[in-house]
Design an enzyme around this catalytic site. Sequence first.
Site, PDB file in Angstrom:
ATOM      1  N   CYS A 127       0.837  -1.203   0.000  1.00  0.00           N
ATOM      2  CA  CYS A 127       0.000   0.000   0.000  1.00  0.00           C
ATOM      3  C   CYS A 127       0.874   1.255   0.000  1.00  0.00           C
ATOM      4  CB  CYS A 127      -0.941  -0.009   1.200  1.00  0.00           C
ATOM      5  SG  CYS A 127      -0.135  -0.032   2.822  1.00  0.00           S
ATOM      6  N   SER A 158      -6.972  -0.509  10.536  1.00  0.00           N
ATOM      7  CA  SER A 158      -6.960  -1.022   9.166  1.00  0.00           C
ATOM      8  C   SER A 158      -5.873  -2.061   8.944  1.00  0.00           C
ATOM      9  CB  SER A 158      -6.768   0.129   8.170  1.00  0.00           C
ATOM     10  OG  SER A 158      -5.438   0.625   8.219  1.00  0.00           O
ATOM     11  N   ASN A 166       3.777  -8.943   8.706  1.00  0.00           N
ATOM     12  CA  ASN A 166       4.640  -8.694   7.551  1.00  0.00           C
ATOM     13  C   ASN A 166       5.248  -7.296   7.547  1.00  0.00           C
ATOM     14  OD1 ASN A 166       4.267 -11.242   6.306  1.00  0.00           O
ATOM     15  ND2 ASN A 166       2.275 -10.587   5.538  1.00  0.00           N
TER      16      ASN A 166
END
Length: 308
Positions: A127, A158, A166
């Site tokens: 992202c 979120s 990760n």
Amino acid sequence: MQQVAIIGSGNIGTDLLIKIKRRSESLSVAAMVGIDPESDGLARARRLGVATTSDGVAGLLAMPEFEQAGIVLDATSANAHRANAAALAPYGRRLIDLTPAALGPFVVPAVNLDEHLSAPNVNMTTCGGQATVPIVAAISRVTPVAYAEIVATVASKSAGPGTRANIDEFTETTAHALESVGGARRGKAIIILNPAEPPLIMRDTVLCLVGDVDRDAVTESIHRMIADVAAYVPGYRLKQDVQFTPVDPAEMRILLPDDTVDVRWKVSVFLEVEGAAHYLPAYAGNLDIMTSAAVRVAERIAGAEVTA
């Protein structure tokens, strides 16, 4: 209409489903795949008339709908994607990987999608990469970027267990993408999970060290790139004016590769990414930018196959 299959019935997979069903004019979801028969994603898919299986990729291969699915979007995990890619390899499906596995090239639609339209497996980086690599690329197409540092701040709500597990892969993958796709000589990525309540919208800071530079040309290039990304992520925007700060080359030397010329300016870009709230909340721009970018890639691949 290109048929696709989605593997992963969690937040990302379900948002992909809703995005394609609601707004895509060139894609249709043939099948939704999960491993939890009680998952909300599979339940929503069934309500929307999409065939489902809770038997993972093996279940997908056994479904009659698999024959029509030319593109598979994988929203599982890095380890699962490696297994899924191996299972799907004999069938010649195009894979879009939203995990950190990165078996194929990194793709950021506004920057390098045209180069990889024929790749059998493409990776959507992270992202933070989807949000910040375009800015580094916008600067590097005007002037060499010796060093790029990004700070991605996302709402803690979120970030699920997979994201938290990760974190190291996030920073490594994003830094690599800043270099290999963005064009920076050296990249560094930092992620902050903000626990504030109510949750805050994703914010990204991009800092680039450059030499003597045409400020107007850099600013114009950044604005063009933001418009390109906003075409598929409407909530992607510049939060403040682009800033140029003089720096001491000697102080910056520790950050740079040994053979880099002296830098003179720090370019600072402040971004905000608001989600479309199709399935995920609006503050989860970090997840929305991944799914929006993946849908754009799938649509372009489908279009390229039609015109081939």
